[in-house]
Write an enzyme that holds these catalytic residues in place. Structure first.
Site, short mmCIF file in Angstrom:
data_model
loop_
_atom_site.label_atom_id
_atom_site.label_comp_id
_atom_site.label_asym_id
_atom_site.label_seq_id
_atom_site.Cartn_x
_atom_site.Cartn_y
_atom_site.Cartn_z
N LYS A 23 34.85 41.30 45.51
CA LYS A 23 35.16 42.15 46.53
C LYS A 23 33.80 42.48 47.41
CE LYS A 23 39.24 43.72 44.61
NZ LYS A 23 39.98 44.76 44.13
N TYR A 63 48.00 40.00 48.89
CA TYR A 63 48.91 41.07 48.10
C TYR A 63 50.26 40.96 48.20
CZ TYR A 63 44.36 42.88 46.62
OH TYR A 63 43.14 43.13 46.08
N ARG A 128 41.36 38.82 33.04
CA ARG A 128 41.65 40.23 33.15
C ARG A 128 41.16 41.19 32.17
NH1 ARG A 128 44.91 41.73 37.60
NH2 ARG A 128 46.01 43.42 36.35
N THR A 134 42.37 48.55 36.57
CA THR A 134 42.24 48.73 38.06
C THR A 134 41.39 49.86 38.18
OG1 THR A 134 44.31 48.10 38.14
CG2 THR A 134 43.58 49.06 40.17
N ARG A 145 34.83 46.29 35.49
CA ARG A 145 34.89 47.39 36.31
C ARG A 145 34.49 48.76 35.39
NH1 ARG A 145 41.29 45.57 37.80
NH2 ARG A 145 40.69 44.69 39.89
N ASN A 165 36.74 48.35 43.23
CA ASN A 165 36.74 48.05 41.71
C ASN A 165 35.93 46.79 41.34
OD1 ASN A 165 38.73 46.74 42.42
ND2 ASN A 165 40.16 47.64 41.26
N HIS A 168 38.50 40.98 42.22
CA HIS A 168 40.09 40.86 42.03
C HIS A 168 40.20 39.63 40.92
CE1 HIS A 168 44.15 39.40 42.59
NE2 HIS A 168 43.74 38.25 42.79
N GLU A 179 47.76 32.35 44.51
CA GLU A 179 46.60 32.77 45.06
C GLU A 179 45.71 31.84 45.40
OE1 GLU A 179 47.01 37.33 43.12
OE2 GLU A 179 45.28 35.94 42.62
P1 GDP Z 1 44.45 44.87 39.89
O1 GDP Z 1 45.11 43.77 39.65
O2 GDP Z 1 43.95 45.72 38.80
O3 GDP Z 1 43.49 44.75 41.04
O4 GDP Z 1 45.49 46.18 40.66
P2 GDP Z 1 46.58 45.88 41.62
O5 GDP Z 1 47.16 44.57 41.72
O6 GDP Z 1 47.70 46.70 40.95
O7 GDP Z 1 46.13 46.59 42.99
C1 GDP Z 1 45.24 45.72 43.59
C2 GDP Z 1 44.19 46.59 44.25
O8 GDP Z 1 45.03 47.81 45.16
C3 GDP Z 1 43.50 47.48 43.09
O9 GDP Z 1 42.28 46.63 42.82
C4 GDP Z 1 42.99 48.63 44.16
O10 GDP Z 1 41.78 48.30 44.82
C5 GDP Z 1 44.15 48.92 44.83
N1 GDP Z 1 45.20 49.94 44.43
C6 GDP Z 1 46.28 49.64 43.56
N2 GDP Z 1 46.89 50.74 43.20
C7 GDP Z 1 46.00 51.68 43.81
C8 GDP Z 1 46.36 53.22 43.90
O11 GDP Z 1 47.10 53.79 43.22
N3 GDP Z 1 45.28 54.08 44.47
C9 GDP Z 1 44.40 53.52 45.27
N4 GDP Z 1 43.66 53.98 45.86
N5 GDP Z 1 44.15 52.01 45.29
C10 GDP Z 1 45.01 51.34 44.39
MG MG Z 2 46.57 42.46 41.07
#
Ligand code: GDP
Ligand code: MG
Length: 210
Positions: A23, A63, A128, A134, A145, A165, A168, A179
């Site tokens: 990112k 997303y 992962r 996350t 992370r 973080n 992705h 994706e």
């Molecule tokens: P990942 O698969 O671990 O990246 O997490 P997700 O797919 O659930 O979310 C995608 C991205 O959205 C994350 O990497 C964060 O940058 C953002 N994000 C997800 N959930 C939250 C949240 O509860 N709060 C905030 N501020 N950002 C979030």
């Molecule tokens: Mg995700």
């Protein structure tokens, strides 16, 4: 798990593929080499890579590949915020999810990103695992992370921005297939053999002695 790629192209599970994106903060923190090294030294094979300036449309498509993502992410946020007594901007999961998507699209379009496709046995869960959870505050020590960035939901919410973080990584084989198709054209992915595959995947580990 059998992927579309595996069914169509190759049946061996060592050919599972996943999408990783460094990112904008990962690039700005000059962590490209460090991040790539983590995946590379594991034994994974890089089959596609490019520097991209993503559009808002691409990020939103990325997303919302899973049509449930907005609601699920909003609900996850509300559950976390309730448990930790944080401020909840929107009590409705869909509204909250849409707000998270809006923050994400600002974050992901803030600078160039690197999109990569990695291939190897169980690549989706393995990537992962070494990428980490996350939220950097809670992601495990030893993960990307957990080791290279400071951020929390609490602080990112105060600033009304996405959590930063660094990377992705696709969450499932199905998500990875969708994706990869979104970020890469077929001819941008290269099938080749790495010398180390002989050791990683050979059944008999023979042919070493002369
Ligand atoms: P990942 O698969 O671990 O990246 O997490 P997700 O797919 O659930 O979310 C995608 C991205 O959205 C994350 O990497 C964060 O940058 C953002 N994000 C997800 N959930 C939250 C949240 O509860 N709060 C905030 N501020 N950002 C979030
Ligand atoms: Mg995700």
């Amino acid at each position: 798990m059998i992927t579309v790629y595996n069914v169509l192209m190759k049946s061996h599970p060592k050919n599972e593929r996943t999408l990783v994106i460094i990112k904008p903060d990962g690039i700005q923190r000059t962590l490209i080499g460090e991040i790539i090294q983590r995946y590379e030294r594991l034994g994974l094979k890089l089959v596609g890579m490019k520097l991209v300036r993503p559009t808002k449309e691409l990020v939103e498509k990325h997303y919302t590949n899973d049509p449930e993502w907005i609601r699920k992410t909003g609900a996850k946020f509300i559950a976390h915020a309730t448990e930790h007594k944080l401020n909840i901007k929107h009590p409705d999961p869909v509204k909250m999810g849409e707000h998270i998507l809006h923050r994400l699209s600002k974050y992901m379009t803030a600078g160039p990103v690197i999109a990569m496709v990695w291939q190897g046995l169980h690549v989706v869960p393995v990537v992962r695992k070494i990428t980490g959870g996350t939220e950097p505050l809670r992601s495990d020590v030893g993960t990307i992370r957990g080791d290279f960035v400071l951020d929390s939901y609490e602080f990112s919410d105060i600033q009304d921005r996405s959590i930063r973080n660094l990377v992705h990584a696709s969450g499932s084989v199905e998500e990875a297939d969708k994706e990869i198709a979104l970020w890469f054209k077929k001819d941008e992915l290269i099938d080749y053999t790495l010398v180390q595959e002989k050791i990683l995947y050979d059944m008999n580990l023979d042919g070493i002695f002369e």
